[in-house]
Write a protein that holds these residues in place. Structure first.
Motif, PDB file in Angstrom:
ATOM      1  N   PRO A 199       0.687  -1.318  -0.007  1.00 46.01           N
ATOM      2  CA  PRO A 199      -0.013  -0.132  -0.039  1.00 46.01           C
ATOM      3  C   PRO A 199       0.827   1.276  -0.073  1.00 46.01           C
ATOM      4  O   PRO A 199       0.323   2.289  -0.379  1.00 46.01           O
ATOM      5  CB  PRO A 199      -0.779  -0.130   1.151  1.00 46.01           C
ATOM      6  CG  PRO A 199      -0.791  -1.427   1.595  1.00 46.01           C
ATOM      7  CD  PRO A 199       0.483  -1.863   0.978  1.00 46.01           C
ATOM      8  N   VAL A 200       2.111   1.161   0.605  1.00 46.50           N
ATOM      9  CA  VAL A 200       2.935   2.319   0.656  1.00 46.50           C
ATOM     10  C   VAL A 200       3.216   2.809  -0.730  1.00 46.50           C
ATOM     11  O   VAL A 200       3.350   3.879  -1.384  1.00 46.50           O
ATOM     12  CB  VAL A 200       4.091   2.205   1.570  1.00 46.50           C
ATOM     13  CG1 VAL A 200       4.979   3.381   1.549  1.00 46.50           C
ATOM     14  CG2 VAL A 200       3.784   1.819   3.034  1.00 46.50           C
ATOM     15  N   LEU A 201       3.771   1.733  -1.398  1.00 45.75           N
ATOM     16  CA  LEU A 201       4.152   1.937  -2.772  1.00 45.75           C
ATOM     17  C   LEU A 201       3.181   2.183  -3.874  1.00 45.75           C
ATOM     18  O   LEU A 201       3.188   3.082  -4.679  1.00 45.75           O
ATOM     19  CB  LEU A 201       4.869   0.724  -3.421  1.00 45.75           C
ATOM     20  CG  LEU A 201       6.164   0.075  -2.718  1.00 45.75           C
ATOM     21  CD1 LEU A 201       6.641  -1.132  -3.033  1.00 45.75           C
ATOM     22  CD2 LEU A 201       7.231   1.248  -3.019  1.00 45.75           C
ATOM     23  N   GLU A 202       1.810   1.669  -3.741  1.00 41.73           N
ATOM     24  CA  GLU A 202       0.611   2.279  -4.427  1.00 41.73           C
ATOM     25  C   GLU A 202       0.374   3.806  -4.155  1.00 41.73           C
ATOM     26  O   GLU A 202      -0.014   4.268  -4.970  1.00 41.73           O
ATOM     27  CB  GLU A 202      -0.572   1.213  -3.950  1.00 41.73           C
ATOM     28  CG  GLU A 202      -0.356  -0.030  -4.436  1.00 41.73           C
ATOM     29  CD  GLU A 202      -1.412  -0.940  -3.925  1.00 41.73           C
ATOM     30  OE1 GLU A 202      -2.318  -0.562  -2.973  1.00 41.73           O
ATOM     31  OE2 GLU A 202      -1.668  -2.265  -4.652  1.00 41.73           O
ATOM     32  N   GLY A 203       0.546   4.336  -2.900  1.00 43.05           N
ATOM     33  CA  GLY A 203       0.530   5.533  -2.347  1.00 43.05           C
ATOM     34  C   GLY A 203       1.258   6.481  -2.977  1.00 43.05           C
ATOM     35  O   GLY A 203       0.806   7.609  -3.238  1.00 43.05           O
ATOM     36  N   VAL A 204       2.316   5.949  -3.511  1.00 48.33           N
ATOM     37  CA  VAL A 204       3.459   6.938  -4.357  1.00 48.33           C
ATOM     38  C   VAL A 204       3.162   6.632  -5.717  1.00 48.33           C
ATOM     39  O   VAL A 204       4.338   6.996  -6.608  1.00 48.33           O
ATOM     40  CB  VAL A 204       4.799   6.953  -3.873  1.00 48.33           C
ATOM     41  CG1 VAL A 204       4.716   7.328  -2.465  1.00 48.33           C
ATOM     42  CG2 VAL A 204       5.308   5.627  -3.812  1.00 48.33           C
ATOM     43  N   GLY A 205       2.245   5.974  -6.219  1.00 46.41           N
ATOM     44  CA  GLY A 205       1.906   5.929  -7.615  1.00 46.41           C
ATOM     45  C   GLY A 205       2.644   4.491  -8.610  1.00 46.41           C
ATOM     46  O   GLY A 205       2.433   4.515  -9.618  1.00 46.41           O
ATOM     47  N   MET A 206       3.091   3.773  -7.649  1.00 49.34           N
ATOM     48  CA  MET A 206       3.962   2.496  -8.159  1.00 49.34           C
ATOM     49  C   MET A 206       3.061   1.377  -8.350  1.00 49.34           C
ATOM     50  O   MET A 206       1.856   1.254  -7.645  1.00 49.34           O
ATOM     51  CB  MET A 206       5.188   2.383  -7.402  1.00 49.34           C
ATOM     52  CG  MET A 206       5.984   3.365  -7.098  1.00 49.34           C
ATOM     53  SD  MET A 206       7.721   3.187  -6.777  1.00 49.34           S
ATOM     54  CE  MET A 206       8.571   2.343  -8.296  1.00 49.34           C
ATOM     55  N   PHE A 207       3.511   0.402  -9.061  1.00 48.51           N
ATOM     56  CA  PHE A 207       2.838  -0.925  -9.211  1.00 48.51           C
ATOM     57  C   PHE A 207       3.449  -1.908  -8.492  1.00 48.51           C
ATOM     58  O   PHE A 207       4.290  -2.598  -9.102  1.00 48.51           O
ATOM     59  CB  PHE A 207       2.297  -1.176 -10.627  1.00 48.51           C
ATOM     60  CG  PHE A 207       1.660  -2.383 -10.881  1.00 48.51           C
ATOM     61  CD1 PHE A 207       0.453  -2.404 -11.013  1.00 48.51           C
ATOM     62  CD2 PHE A 207       2.214  -3.672 -11.149  1.00 48.51           C
ATOM     63  CE1 PHE A 207      -0.389  -3.420 -11.119  1.00 48.51           C
ATOM     64  CE2 PHE A 207       1.681  -4.781 -11.291  1.00 48.51           C
ATOM     65  CZ  PHE A 207      -0.070  -4.713 -11.373  1.00 48.51           C
ATOM     66  N   PRO A 208       3.321  -2.356  -7.333  1.00 45.73           N
ATOM     67  CA  PRO A 208       3.878  -3.544  -6.575  1.00 45.73           C
ATOM     68  C   PRO A 208       3.542  -4.846  -7.122  1.00 45.73           C
ATOM     69  O   PRO A 208       2.226  -5.442  -7.071  1.00 45.73           O
ATOM     70  CB  PRO A 208       3.479  -3.341  -5.153  1.00 45.73           C
ATOM     71  CG  PRO A 208       2.100  -2.638  -5.064  1.00 45.73           C
ATOM     72  CD  PRO A 208       2.248  -1.820  -6.333  1.00 45.73           C
ATOM     73  N   LEU A 209       4.731  -5.615  -7.815  1.00 46.93           N
ATOM     74  CA  LEU A 209       4.374  -7.027  -7.993  1.00 46.93           C
ATOM     75  C   LEU A 209       4.955  -7.985  -6.950  1.00 46.93           C
ATOM     76  O   LEU A 209       6.287  -7.855  -7.080  1.00 46.93           O
ATOM     77  CB  LEU A 209       4.935  -7.179  -9.402  1.00 46.93           C
ATOM     78  CG  LEU A 209       4.816  -8.481  -9.933  1.00 46.93           C
ATOM     79  CD1 LEU A 209       3.372  -9.087 -10.213  1.00 46.93           C
ATOM     80  CD2 LEU A 209       5.305  -8.663 -11.084  1.00 46.93           C
ATOM     81  N   LYS A 210       4.063  -8.628  -6.489  1.00 46.38           N
ATOM     82  CA  LYS A 210       4.730  -9.627  -5.187  1.00 46.38           C
ATOM     83  C   LYS A 210       5.273 -10.822  -6.006  1.00 46.38           C
ATOM     84  O   LYS A 210       4.346 -11.323  -6.699  1.00 46.38           O
ATOM     85  CB  LYS A 210       3.561  -9.847  -4.221  1.00 46.38           C
ATOM     86  CG  LYS A 210       3.024  -8.807  -3.451  1.00 46.38           C
ATOM     87  CD  LYS A 210       2.207  -9.208  -2.192  1.00 46.38           C
ATOM     88  CE  LYS A 210       1.501  -8.101  -1.589  1.00 46.38           C
ATOM     89  NZ  LYS A 210       0.613  -8.423  -0.364  1.00 46.38           N
ATOM     90  N   ILE A 211       6.266 -11.172  -5.666  1.00 46.55           N
ATOM     91  CA  ILE A 211       6.892 -12.378  -6.172  1.00 46.55           C
ATOM     92  C   ILE A 211       6.899 -13.579  -5.015  1.00 46.55           C
ATOM     93  O   ILE A 211       7.724 -13.294  -4.052  1.00 46.55           O
ATOM     94  CB  ILE A 211       8.368 -12.017  -6.723  1.00 46.55           C
ATOM     95  CG1 ILE A 211       8.211 -11.060  -8.003  1.00 46.55           C
ATOM     96  CG2 ILE A 211       8.973 -13.494  -7.131  1.00 46.55           C
ATOM     97  CD1 ILE A 211       9.615 -10.684  -8.375  1.00 46.55           C
ATOM     98  N   ARG A 212       6.174 -14.500  -5.018  1.00 45.50           N
ATOM     99  CA  ARG A 212       6.175 -15.379  -4.035  1.00 45.50           C
ATOM    100  C   ARG A 212       7.306 -16.219  -3.487  1.00 45.50           C
ATOM    101  O   ARG A 212       7.150 -16.765  -2.553  1.00 45.50           O
ATOM    102  CB  ARG A 212       4.802 -16.331  -4.446  1.00 45.50           C
ATOM    103  CG  ARG A 212       4.916 -17.199  -5.757  1.00 45.50           C
ATOM    104  CD  ARG A 212       3.525 -18.181  -5.882  1.00 45.50           C
ATOM    105  NE  ARG A 212       2.543 -17.333  -6.087  1.00 45.50           N
ATOM    106  CZ  ARG A 212       2.260 -16.874  -7.449  1.00 45.50           C
ATOM    107  NH1 ARG A 212       3.046 -17.263  -8.429  1.00 45.50           N
ATOM    108  NH2 ARG A 212       1.231 -16.138  -7.514  1.00 45.50           N
ATOM    109  N   VAL A 213       8.113 -16.226  -4.530  1.00 46.02           N
ATOM    110  CA  VAL A 213       9.359 -17.297  -4.307  1.00 46.02           C
ATOM    111  C   VAL A 213      10.779 -16.504  -4.290  1.00 46.02           C
ATOM    112  O   VAL A 213      10.739 -15.663  -5.378  1.00 46.02           O
ATOM    113  CB  VAL A 213       9.413 -18.510  -5.343  1.00 46.02           C
ATOM    114  CG1 VAL A 213      10.602 -19.456  -4.983  1.00 46.02           C
ATOM    115  CG2 VAL A 213       8.152 -19.157  -5.182  1.00 46.02           C
TER     116      VAL A 213
END
Length: 516
Positions: A199-213
């Protein structure tokens, strides 16, 4: 009459349209702020390392309203960050159709503990040496607050390697250059921390992509590494030059990838039969010795000089700064084009826009219908906003006013809309790329299906252009004039009555070429 989709604006019923308006009120409460759950509280980011990546992070956080403290022993770090920040100020605000938060405060020093104190987000961006990164994290951890997110910009190391000797998690938040424009950031590491970080990164306009491994080089750089290896062989073997390889990418599949990535592009390559057909057709090629993915050429002096010489020639004598400006202008155009279609990275930008507040103000005065920065692709060979873009801005202001009046996407879908039949624009001053412009809209008259609007464009409080527009309401099923719906008519009557008490706008009714 010419519809507004032909007069410079996005047009009703075409391209991206916002969600239907909320229940009507001329003065709206501001929506959730760009910083997401943090609301209007000032946040602090500590950046350890102020080089190319660190400078990009600084620009991203600062332009999104965060205070930033940078720790870097290099005496030239502050000047380098200032140069990157100038590029960001010129390009980033113009991606959005709403104003960004007030820029945060920047401080630069050499002390890590001082920079980290009180920080909500801590981002390490030192050179890619594991021993150096571990040494830096050993200084960050004891100085960081218990709730601070600690992240690394590393493009290759795994978070478990970075935090092996620490008693708290370090995550990977791997961005892409330029950090202030490209939204992607790869997140790897402790799941609970990633849930707080996203949410922090989304809040500064970025697109966070979580990598599960956890995996070396994460995801995106593994693709880039494969392409890089093959490119080195093509140059070494004399098959292609640096310029020819770049042309193959930017004139071909690179354009497709910006919209659809790898798998969706290949899905289309299979025609109507889709992905299964594509795989059946091209699977045999995977066994052919086309590429040398795991066989790396030796980067001896001869190959290095060959690559560097070709790259220098390819640049045509342009400086790195000139190439950065070219890169940023191109990215802005691509991203804004995708934004218009509400697709891929453009859809992400539209979601960011939706979190940026734009209060129209009180009905007693002209309504605030545009507040934005001038995008790079709105400027021309004179270095200022092109005349056609003034019409674009005024058309968007008309769209915003009509949405406030209830003529929104849902209303248009129901068969009613307004078409512009006459426009008069006066150019009173200049606007340059990155300048913040605001449009105030006054209703001159609203009678039946006729609507007369006057837009005043301001920069630093001074009028730089006016736009006078006459519209008629139409029935979209017949494309002929018709009375507006009762709710829209009532709202327009309300604001028209309020604006009747205002002075007549300066320049209203003025003919082309008439003396001032």
């Amino acid at each position: 009459p010419e519809g507004r989709n032909g007069s410079g604006g996005r047009g009703r019923g075409t391209g991206f349209r916002p969600a239907p308006a909320k229940p009507f009120t001329w003065t709206r409460a501001a929506p959730e702020a760009i910083r997401g759950k943090f609301g209007e509280f000032t946040m602090k980011a500590a950046l350890i390392g102020g080089g190319v990546i660190g400078g990009g992070w600084a620009a991203r956080f600062l332009t999104m309203g965060w205070d930033v403290a940078v720790a870097d022993p290099d005496p030239g770090a502050e000047a380098g960050i200032a140069a990157v920040l100038d590029l960001a100020r010129r390009s980033l605000p113009g991606l959005y159709d709403r104003p960004l938060p007030k820029e945060g405060a920047l401080s630069v020093g050499a002390d890590i503990a001082e920079a980290v104190a009180g920080a909500d987000w801590i981002q390490e961006s030192v050179p890619e040496r594991l021993d150096l990164k571990r040494r830096v994290f050993s200084q960050i951890a004891p100085a960081a607050g218990p709730d601070a997110v600690i992240a690394s910009s590393t493009s290759g190391f795994k978070p478990s390697e970075l935090s092996a000797a620490l008693d708290r998690p370090v995550i990977v938040a791997h961005p892409f250059q330029p950090v202030y424009l490209l939204p992607l950031v790869e997140l790897v590491g402790d799941a609970a921390t990633l849930d707080r970080a996203a949410p922090v990164l989304e809040g500064v306009g970025m697109f966070p992509l979580k990598i599960r491994v956890e995996i070396d080089a994460h995801v995106a750089d593994r693709f880039l590494e494969a392409v890089w290896r093959e490119a080195l062989w093509l140059i070494k073997d004399g098959v292609a030059t640096t310029e020819e390889i770049d042309e193959a990418i930017r004139m071909g599949f690179g354009l497709r990838w910006a919209q659809m990535g790898l798998f969706e592009t290949y899905r289309l390559g299979g025609g109507r039969a889709g992905m299964r057909h594509f795989i059946q057709q091209f699977a045999p090629a995977l066994k052919w010795p086309w590429t040398k993915l795991m066989d790396v050429p030796e980067l001896d002096d001869a190959l290095v000089e060959k690559i560097a010489g070709q790259s220098d020639a390819q640049s045509g004598g342009r400086s790195i700064e000139d190439l950065m400006k070219i890169r940023d202008a191109g990215l802005v155009s691509i991203l804004r084009g995708l934004k218009e279609r509400n697709h891929a990275a453009g859809a992400h930008l539209n979601r960011v826009d939706a979190r940026l507040p734009l209060d129209p103000g009180d009905i007693a005065g002209p309504l605030n219908t545009q507040d934005r920065a001038v995008p790079l692709d709105w400027t021309d060979y004179n270095g200022h906003m092109n005349e056609a873009r003034y019409l674009t801005a005024f058309s968007q202001a008309t769209d915003r006013f009509l949405e406030l009046a209830g003529c929104d996407a849902a209303y248009v879908a129901g068969g009613g809309s307004y078409f512009t039949v006459e426009t008069h624009i006066r150019h009173l001053g200049e606007a340059l790329a990155g300048d913040r412009i605001r449009v105030e809209t006054q209703v001159v008259a609203a009678e039946g299906g006729k609507l007369h609007l006057f837009h005043n464009m301001l920069k630093d409080g001074e009028a730089i252009a006016t736009g006078e527009h006459f519209l008629i309401h139409v029935d979209l099923s017949t494309r002929r004039p018709s009375p507006p719906g009762a709710a829209v008519a009532a709202r327009l009557s309300e604001v028209s009555a309020a604006h009747a008490a205002l002075p007549k706008p300066d320049g209203a009714g003025r003919a082309v070429g008439a003396p001032p």
